[in-house]
Design a protein around this motif. Structure first.
Motif, PDB file in Angstrom:
ATOM      1  N   SER A 211      -9.400   8.700  -1.249  1.00 47.51           N
ATOM      2  CA  SER A 211     -10.238   7.821  -0.172  1.00 47.51           C
ATOM      3  C   SER A 211     -11.533   7.002  -0.538  1.00 47.51           C
ATOM      4  O   SER A 211     -12.024   6.259  -0.074  1.00 47.51           O
ATOM      5  CB  SER A 211     -10.718   9.021   0.882  1.00 47.51           C
TER       6      SER A 211
ATOM      7  N   SER B 209       0.798  -1.085  -0.075  1.00 50.04           N
ATOM      8  CA  SER B 209      -0.066   0.182   0.025  1.00 50.04           C
ATOM      9  C   SER B 209       0.697   1.274  -0.062  1.00 50.04           C
ATOM     10  O   SER B 209       0.367   2.287  -0.010  1.00 50.04           O
ATOM     11  CB  SER B 209      -0.924   0.100   1.243  1.00 50.04           C
TER      12      SER B 209
ATOM     13  N   SER C 287     -10.152   1.448  -2.420  1.00 49.96           N
ATOM     14  CA  SER C 287      -9.127   0.737  -1.642  1.00 49.96           C
ATOM     15  C   SER C 287      -8.826  -0.449  -2.370  1.00 49.96           C
ATOM     16  O   SER C 287      -9.737  -0.950  -3.371  1.00 49.96           O
ATOM     17  CB  SER C 287      -9.531   0.592  -0.307  1.00 49.96           C
TER      18      SER C 287
END
Ligand SMILES: NC(=O)C1=CN([C@@H]2O[C@H](COP(=O)(O)OP(=O)(O)OC[C@H]3O[C@@H](n4cnc5c(N)ncnc54)[C@H](OP(=O)(O)O)[C@@H]3O)[C@@H](O)[C@H]2O)C=CC1
Ligand SMILES: O=C/C=C/c1ccc(O)c(O)c1
Ligand SMILES: [Zn+2]
Ligand SMILES: [Zn+2]
Length: 360
Positions: free
Chosen positions: A84, A3, A87
């Protein structure tokens, strides 16, 4: 992949090297996943006729090596720090454009496809100076603004054609106020865009006439796609009988063709919406539009908002595209078949299932 948005990655795509348009494995690097970027592992990518126009330099502006493909569905692998909405693990889509200026009138009106500084998903140059490369590739890095979520209830291979063909017909129907039930529409050219045109227009409650270059697709159009009528464009009697009957014609023919036979089909105030990418002048005599206050217009894909809308619309209406799923090693044959009008109605490449990293 992790990530932390830090590394450039080497990926394999299938690229055209020159205007013969043959695609073969090509290795290149992706930019680091920036703060607003999403790294997408490509699962499926549809084949649009525009990919042929671009690979074969029909518009005279192609740059090589070129990895085409702009009906991209993939899985999010990594996101930048400012992202945001998405993901890792989300299934998302990427279409024809991957950048815009965000300041001009089209951008401020959320019709960023009409931004004169739009960045195309391939055959263009990104803000960092690198060539953009499309979806016939193992992965892409894309600004989150140009990524859409694929809604639950839509298989990823089914979603791919909606990202260009689907939104390309949805957008003008919405923009030109042509969504009301009961309208009579014509779809000229029953290919990838055209078959979505039939399905979307039928779902809006329109009476839909397919206008085709041959009678070969008649049974499929009426029985499988649900069209109400079918005209063969070379049949003068059929065409004359249908004169003055349509509120709009969506013209998806990808080559030079006369416009007057289709203007004749329109009622007063009817609209001929040009979709085909044709780098030669098209002609008509002015009374064909004056005597009936008819319009000839064009439309280019749809906005990111409309792309989200058409995906939801298809889920709500239970709409599916009619596709032939192929592996990457069939890509050149699929392009040849598409060019000779031999597909019902969209090829979708199973990119992730093709082990393309092994081919490089
Ligand atoms: N404006 C936009 O935003 C977009 C534009 N496009 C453009 O729209 C056009 C259609 O794209 P797409 O639907 O993917 O293409 P397809 O090849 O899938 O479909 C085109 C259809 O046009 C008809 N046709 C008539 N003459 C020819 C010919 N000489 N060669 C091939 N087809 C012919 C055929 O239908 P039939 O058998 O019924 O005659 C064919 O199925 C292309 O020019 C593409 O670049 C695509 C997406 C977005
Ligand atoms: O398939 C989508 C792209 C369509 C398109 C429309 C107009 C144009 O000049 C292009 O280069 C592509
Ligand atoms: Zn397209
Ligand atoms: Zn802009």
């Amino acid at each position: 992949m992790g990530s932390i948005a830090s590394e450039e990655r080497t990926v394999t795509g299938w690229a055209a090297r020159d205007a013969d348009g043959h695609l073969s494995p090509y290795t290149y690097t992706l930019r680091k996943t920036g703060p607003e970027d999403v790294l997408v592992k490509v699962l499926y990518c549809g084949i649009c006729h525009t990919d042929i126009h671009q690979a074969k330099n029909h518009l005279g502006a192609s740059k090589y090596p070129m990895v085409p493909g702009h009906e991209v569905v993939g899985e999010v692998v990594e996101v930048g720090g400012e992202v945001s909405k998405y993901s890792a693990g989300d299934v998302v889509g990427v279409g024809v454009i991957v950048g815009c200026c965000r300041e001009c009138r089209p951008c401020k009106a959320s019709v960023e496809q009409y931004c004169n500084k739009r960045i195309w998903s391939y055959n263009d140059v990104y803000t960092d100076g690198r060539p953009t490369q499309g979806g016939f590739s193992s992965a892409m890095v894309v600004d989150q603004k140009f990524v859409v979520r694929i809604p639950a209830g839509l298989a990823p291979e089914q979603a791919a054609p909606l990202l260009c063909a689907g939104v390309t017909v949805y957008s003008p129907l919405k923009h030109f106020g042509l969504m009301s039930p009961g309208l009579r529409g014509g779809i000229l050219g029953l290919g990838g865009v055209g078959h979505m045109g039939v399905k979307v227009a039928k779902s809006m409650g329109h009476h839909v006439t397919v206008i085709s270059s041959s009678g070969k697709k008649r049974a499929e159009a009426m029985d499988d796609l649900g069209a109400d009528a079918y005209l063969v464009s070379s049949d003068a009697d059929q065409m004359a009988a249908a004169a003055d009957s349509l509120d709009y014609v969506i013209d998806t023919v990808p080559v030079k063709h006369p416009l007057e036979p289709y203007l004749s089909l329109l009622k007063m105030d009817g609209k001929l919406v040009l979709m085909g990418v044709i780098g030669e002048p098209l002609s008509f005599v002015s009374p064909m539009v004056m005597l009936g206050r008819k319009s000839i217009t064009g439309s280019f894909i749809g906005s990111m908002e409309e792309t989200e809308e058409v995906l939801k619309f298809c889920v709500e209406k239970g709409l599916t595209s009619q596709i032939e799923v192929v592996k990457m090693d069939y890509l050149n044959e699929a392009l040849e078949r598409l060019e000779r009008n031999d597909v019902r109605y969209r090829f979708v490449v199973d990119v992730a299932g093709s082990k393309i990293e092994d081919a490089a």
